[in-house]
Design a protein around this motif. Structure first.
Motif, PDB file in Angstrom:
ATOM      1  N   LEU A  32      17.822  -0.818  -7.436  1.00  0.00           N
ATOM      2  CA  LEU A  32      18.240  -0.142  -8.662  1.00  0.00           C
ATOM      3  C   LEU A  32      17.065   0.473  -9.387  1.00  0.00           C
ATOM      4  O   LEU A  32      17.188   1.542  -9.985  1.00  0.00           O
ATOM      5  CB  LEU A  32      18.958  -1.135  -9.586  1.00  0.00           C
ATOM      6  N   SER A  33      15.907  -0.210  -9.352  1.00  0.00           N
ATOM      7  CA  SER A  33      14.729   0.335 -10.015  1.00  0.00           C
ATOM      8  C   SER A  33      14.279   1.624  -9.361  1.00  0.00           C
ATOM      9  O   SER A  33      13.810   2.538 -10.018  1.00  0.00           O
ATOM     10  CB  SER A  33      13.588  -0.680  -9.989  1.00  0.00           C
ATOM     11  N   VAL A  34      14.433   1.719  -8.038  1.00  0.00           N
ATOM     12  CA  VAL A  34      14.050   2.946  -7.341  1.00  0.00           C
ATOM     13  C   VAL A  34      14.991   4.075  -7.704  1.00  0.00           C
ATOM     14  O   VAL A  34      14.591   5.206  -7.960  1.00  0.00           O
ATOM     15  CB  VAL A  34      14.059   2.716  -5.814  1.00  0.00           C
ATOM     16  N   ILE A  35      16.305   3.739  -7.754  1.00  0.00           N
ATOM     17  CA  ILE A  35      17.293   4.780  -8.008  1.00  0.00           C
ATOM     18  C   ILE A  35      17.170   5.348  -9.401  1.00  0.00           C
ATOM     19  O   ILE A  35      17.190   6.555  -9.628  1.00  0.00           O
ATOM     20  CB  ILE A  35      18.718   4.221  -7.795  1.00  0.00           C
ATOM     21  N   PHE A  36      17.000   4.450 -10.368  1.00  0.00           N
ATOM     22  CA  PHE A  36      17.029   4.898 -11.758  1.00  0.00           C
ATOM     23  C   PHE A  36      15.661   5.038 -12.375  1.00  0.00           C
ATOM     24  O   PHE A  36      15.522   5.424 -13.522  1.00  0.00           O
ATOM     25  CB  PHE A  36      17.863   3.916 -12.603  1.00  0.00           C
ATOM     26  N   GLY A  37      14.608   4.727 -11.648  1.00  0.00           N
ATOM     27  CA  GLY A  37      13.259   4.757 -12.222  1.00  0.00           C
ATOM     28  C   GLY A  37      12.687   6.137 -12.357  1.00  0.00           C
ATOM     29  O   GLY A  37      11.649   6.324 -12.956  1.00  0.00           O
ATOM     30  N   VAL A  38      13.385   7.161 -11.771  1.00  0.00           N
ATOM     31  CA  VAL A  38      12.827   8.514 -11.763  1.00  0.00           C
ATOM     32  C   VAL A  38      12.607   9.034 -13.157  1.00  0.00           C
ATOM     33  O   VAL A  38      11.587   9.630 -13.458  1.00  0.00           O
ATOM     34  CB  VAL A  38      13.757   9.462 -10.979  1.00  0.00           C
ATOM     35  N   GLY A  39      13.565   8.779 -14.056  1.00  0.00           N
ATOM     36  CA  GLY A  39      13.453   9.408 -15.375  1.00  0.00           C
ATOM     37  C   GLY A  39      12.854   8.532 -16.439  1.00  0.00           C
ATOM     38  O   GLY A  39      12.742   8.945 -17.578  1.00  0.00           O
ATOM     39  N   SER A  40      12.470   7.285 -16.087  1.00  0.00           N
ATOM     40  CA  SER A  40      12.015   6.378 -17.134  1.00  0.00           C
ATOM     41  C   SER A  40      10.713   6.814 -17.758  1.00  0.00           C
ATOM     42  O   SER A  40      10.534   6.712 -18.962  1.00  0.00           O
ATOM     43  CB  SER A  40      11.857   4.966 -16.535  1.00  0.00           C
ATOM     44  N   GLN A  41       9.784   7.315 -16.941  1.00  0.00           N
ATOM     45  CA  GLN A  41       8.500   7.710 -17.518  1.00  0.00           C
ATOM     46  C   GLN A  41       8.652   8.924 -18.406  1.00  0.00           C
ATOM     47  O   GLN A  41       8.004   9.047 -19.442  1.00  0.00           O
ATOM     48  CB  GLN A  41       7.509   8.001 -16.393  1.00  0.00           C
ATOM     49  N   ALA A  42       9.553   9.830 -18.047  1.00  0.00           N
ATOM     50  CA  ALA A  42       9.731  11.023 -18.868  1.00  0.00           C
ATOM     51  C   ALA A  42      10.272  10.662 -20.227  1.00  0.00           C
ATOM     52  O   ALA A  42       9.909  11.246 -21.242  1.00  0.00           O
ATOM     53  CB  ALA A  42      10.697  11.997 -18.173  1.00  0.00           C
ATOM     54  N   LEU A  43      11.149   9.629 -20.288  1.00  0.00           N
ATOM     55  CA  LEU A  43      11.694   9.211 -21.565  1.00  0.00           C
ATOM     56  C   LEU A  43      10.649   8.496 -22.396  1.00  0.00           C
ATOM     57  O   LEU A  43      10.615   8.606 -23.612  1.00  0.00           O
ATOM     58  CB  LEU A  43      12.893   8.273 -21.328  1.00  0.00           C
ATOM     59  N   LEU A  49      -4.203  -3.116 -21.690  1.00  0.00           N
ATOM     60  CA  LEU A  49      -4.766  -1.769 -21.673  1.00  0.00           C
ATOM     61  C   LEU A  49      -6.199  -1.773 -21.147  1.00  0.00           C
ATOM     62  O   LEU A  49      -6.581  -0.929 -20.324  1.00  0.00           O
ATOM     63  CB  LEU A  49      -4.730  -1.168 -23.079  1.00  0.00           C
ATOM     64  N   THR A  50      -7.000  -2.725 -21.634  1.00  0.00           N
ATOM     65  CA  THR A  50      -8.395  -2.819 -21.162  1.00  0.00           C
ATOM     66  C   THR A  50      -8.449  -2.998 -19.651  1.00  0.00           C
ATOM     67  O   THR A  50      -9.227  -2.344 -18.956  1.00  0.00           O
ATOM     68  CB  THR A  50      -9.108  -4.006 -21.844  1.00  0.00           C
ATOM     69  N   THR A  51      -7.591  -3.881 -19.155  1.00  0.00           N
ATOM     70  CA  THR A  51      -7.562  -4.158 -17.718  1.00  0.00           C
ATOM     71  C   THR A  51      -7.065  -2.954 -16.927  1.00  0.00           C
ATOM     72  O   THR A  51      -7.622  -2.611 -15.874  1.00  0.00           O
ATOM     73  CB  THR A  51      -6.670  -5.381 -17.438  1.00  0.00           C
ATOM     74  N   GLY A 108       2.737   8.176 -18.674  1.00  0.00           N
ATOM     75  CA  GLY A 108       3.699   7.246 -19.267  1.00  0.00           C
ATOM     76  C   GLY A 108       3.310   5.785 -19.184  1.00  0.00           C
ATOM     77  O   GLY A 108       4.026   4.928 -19.708  1.00  0.00           O
ATOM     78  N   GLU A 109       2.189   5.452 -18.553  1.00  0.00           N
ATOM     79  CA  GLU A 109       1.800   4.060 -18.409  1.00  0.00           C
ATOM     80  C   GLU A 109       1.453   3.435 -19.761  1.00  0.00           C
ATOM     81  O   GLU A 109       1.754   2.259 -20.013  1.00  0.00           O
ATOM     82  CB  GLU A 109       0.605   3.938 -17.470  1.00  0.00           C
ATOM     83  N   TYR A 110       0.820   4.228 -20.630  1.00  0.00           N
ATOM     84  CA  TYR A 110       0.496   3.722 -21.974  1.00  0.00           C
ATOM     85  C   TYR A 110       1.770   3.330 -22.722  1.00  0.00           C
ATOM     86  O   TYR A 110       1.854   2.251 -23.307  1.00  0.00           O
ATOM     87  CB  TYR A 110      -0.266   4.781 -22.764  1.00  0.00           C
ATOM     88  N   GLY A 111       2.761   4.214 -22.691  1.00  0.00           N
ATOM     89  CA  GLY A 111       4.025   3.920 -23.360  1.00  0.00           C
ATOM     90  C   GLY A 111       4.708   2.700 -22.787  1.00  0.00           C
ATOM     91  O   GLY A 111       5.313   1.903 -23.520  1.00  0.00           O
ATOM     92  N   LYS A 112       4.611   2.505 -21.477  1.00  0.00           N
ATOM     93  CA  LYS A 112       5.226   1.343 -20.844  1.00  0.00           C
ATOM     94  C   LYS A 112       4.558   0.057 -21.313  1.00  0.00           C
ATOM     95  O   LYS A 112       5.238  -0.945 -21.602  1.00  0.00           O
ATOM     96  CB  LYS A 112       5.121   1.474 -19.326  1.00  0.00           C
ATOM     97  N   ILE A 113       3.233   0.049 -21.406  1.00  0.00           N
ATOM     98  CA  ILE A 113       2.507  -1.145 -21.847  1.00  0.00           C
ATOM     99  C   ILE A 113       2.819  -1.454 -23.306  1.00  0.00           C
ATOM    100  O   ILE A 113       3.029  -2.618 -23.676  1.00  0.00           O
ATOM    101  CB  ILE A 113       0.994  -0.965 -21.627  1.00  0.00           C
TER     102      ILE A 113
END
Length: 561
Positions: A19-30, A107-109, A302-307
């Protein structure tokens, strides 16, 4: 080429969760929101990035062609430190295991790992950490303000987040301390000889405040501590009158120590950008440039937003959900759901245990199903059984009232009173039910945030719907009731899905400027939106969305001659 390789690696890691593969496409854009910085910050960042063009020339490259900071430093790790600064730096304990975590730690890591370095973290006071950067004992410190004297021994990164300083006071002293600005606060401190709790070596976002702290004549009024927790405890025990702190840290401490109702926050318009500082004795500018590039890329991909969402949102959301006003909303919903179960139990002439089951399932059953799906341990109902106690109390009170009423009145009168009660109380119950649905929608998305379910825009609405209607569905399954309203009837489950999605999207767009106030606004908006939608759908008899509404055709009657 590097970006392509990175995206492939991420895809491989997610293959285990379909499910993460299927729906993960748009998560970073959001989750990706554009960074907005003040002009002074932009100037600073421009100065720090002047030498980025020469980064590859100054550094070494790995076999893959990517510049590796470890090759430049001739080591694979940089030394840093941490002190208790929840939720940025703290120790999390779960299942008997303790680990260092927090937004700044992560973030530091992450930034270091992206340029080929690990980070060695050791507990150390803030003041000692800065001294170690100055002498070269440590390489990097996070969460530092821009101070001219620090530039003599440290190299600044570009800004990576902002901070707002606030003052915390005891709530019962609110009228005695009516200050609203740093100037008014300082005047009151001088006039009333108040004591102020601060972090030793910390630079606050006001020159006037810093001048007062550093003035030797005010030493008796300045209480310096190693951690914010120590300062907060001194405030609670009346050893200091005012406590200066990062707004998020202060709110987190008030929540974790269950003192949200005992303290009051005063915003002073004191905010500034924060940076990493590198020791000039151990870190060359080429490595700082690489680190800056990593900061920039993390915001772009989008990694910053995820953290941020993983480490700040759970704490800020739980603070809001633990407040009195939200608890009242939940209780209203619990009682409404319990009463709906009581009505069914009464109609089916259930025994006392059966009535408990019929009332408990719609009230807390959805939350149990949600926690099982999200693999949340311990289950919310086990950790905080107060909601189950409310259900039991509703059943016991109803049991006593109904039996006393039947003892003194005839069955005919009981039946007539029941019909009259239904007519009068149904609308009230429906309003409470709507409020409860709004609260449960927010709780469902919050649990998705807590367990780091990704993508949030998918799991948030799903867990919101399960929380709101899962218990009622389980009750109908238990009683073998053929017509299940959440599946075939009214416009109900769709409300939790729609407003759960809206709330999840709002949360994913809050990564650039996260504070308690914005979280509260988002919670109120989502809960109120779901409740109002439910009330409107009930009074206007709006049905659920039919699956075949586009394909209805008139049936043509045929007859044989």
């Amino acid at each position: 080429m590097v970006k392509v390789l990175d995206s492939k690696m991420k895809l491989v890691k997610h293959l285990a969760v379909v499910l993460s593969v299927i729906f993960g496409v748009g998560s970073q854009a959001l989750a990706n929101a554009p960074a907005q910085q003040e002009s002074a910050t932009a100037v600073h960042d421009a100065e720090q990035n002047e030498s980025q063009e020469s980064q590859v020339e100054a550094g070494a490259t790995s076999e893959s062609g990517k510049t590796n900071a470890g090759d430049i430093l001739k080591r694979d790790a940089i030394k840093s430190g941490w002190y208790l600064w929840d939720p940025y730096q703290y120790v999390e304990t779960g299942a008997g295991v303790s680990r260092l975590t927090g937004m700044d730690v992560q973030l530091t890591t992450y930034y270091a790992n992206s340029i080929g370095l690990n980070v060695d973290l050791e507990e150390v006071s803030w003041k000692q950490h800065l001294d170690d950067i100055k002498t070269g004992k440590r390489d990097i410190v996070a969460g530092a303000a821009e101070v001219a004297e620090r530039k003599e021994w440290g190299l600044y990164s570009q800004t990576y987040r902002t901070e707002e300083n606030v003052a915390f006071i005891l709530r019962h002293k609110s009228q005695d301390l009516p200050f609203k600005t740093p100037q008014e606060m300082l005047e009151m401190i001088k006039k009333k000889k108040l004591k102020v709790g601060v972090i030793d070596g910390y630079h606050y976002a006001s020159n006037e405040v810093m001048n007062f702290i550093n003035d030797a004549s005010n030493a008796s009024q300045i209480i310096k501590s190693k951690t914010d927790f120590d300062n907060f405890q001194m405030l609670i025990h009346r050893k200091v009158d005012i406590y200066l702190v990062d707004r998020v840290v202060g709110a987190t401490l008030a929540w974790r120590t269950k003192n949200l109702n005992n303290v009051e926050e005063r915003r002073l318009n004191m905010s500034y950008p924060l940076y990493f500082i590198f020791s000039k004795k151990t870190i060359p500018t080429s490595v700082v440039d690489m680190y800056n590039n990593s900061i920039k890329q993390a915001k772009e991909n989008g990694e910053y937003g995820k953290i941020v969402s993983q480490y700040l949102f759970p704490v800020l959301l739980l603070q809001t959900l633990d407040s009195r006003w939200f608890f009242i909303l939940e209780v209203m919903g619990i009682i409404a759901f319990a009463i709906s179960g009581l009505v069914i139990a009464f109609e089916e002439k259930a025994n006392f245990f059966g009535t408990l089951v019929m009332t408990a399932l719609p009230s807390v059953g959805g939350g149990i199903m949600r926690d099982v799906i999200a693999q949340r341990t311990p289950l919310g109902i086990v950790k905080s059984p107060s909601y189950l106690f409310i259900v039991v109390a509703v059943v016991v009170v109803a049991f006593v009232i109904m039996n006393i009423y039947k003892l003194f009145f005839s069955s005919a009168k009981v039946h007539a009173s029941k019909q009259k009660l239904n007519e009068i109380g149904n609308n009230i119950i429906q309003v409470c039910d709507a409020i409860g649905l709004g609260a449960f929608t927010v709780v469902g998305v919050t649990v998705a945030v807590i367990v780091k379910a990704d993508p949030l825009w998918f799991w948030g609405p799903l867990l919101a719907a399960v929380t709101g209607v899962g218990g009622g569905f389980a009750r109908d399954l238990l009683r073998s009731y053929e017509k299940r309203s959440c599946l075939t009837g009214e416009f109900y489950a769709e409300i939790a899905l729609i407003w759960g999605l809206i709330f999840a999207i709002i949360m994913q767009t809050q990564t650039e400027e996260v504070n308690t106030e914005n979280i509260i606004y988002a919670v109120v908006f989502a809960a109120a939106g779901a409740a109002i939608t439910r009330i409107v759908s009930f009074f206007f008899k709006i049905p659920g969305i039919p699956f075949t509404f586009m394909f209805n055709k008139k049936k043509v009657a045929t007859s044989k001659k």
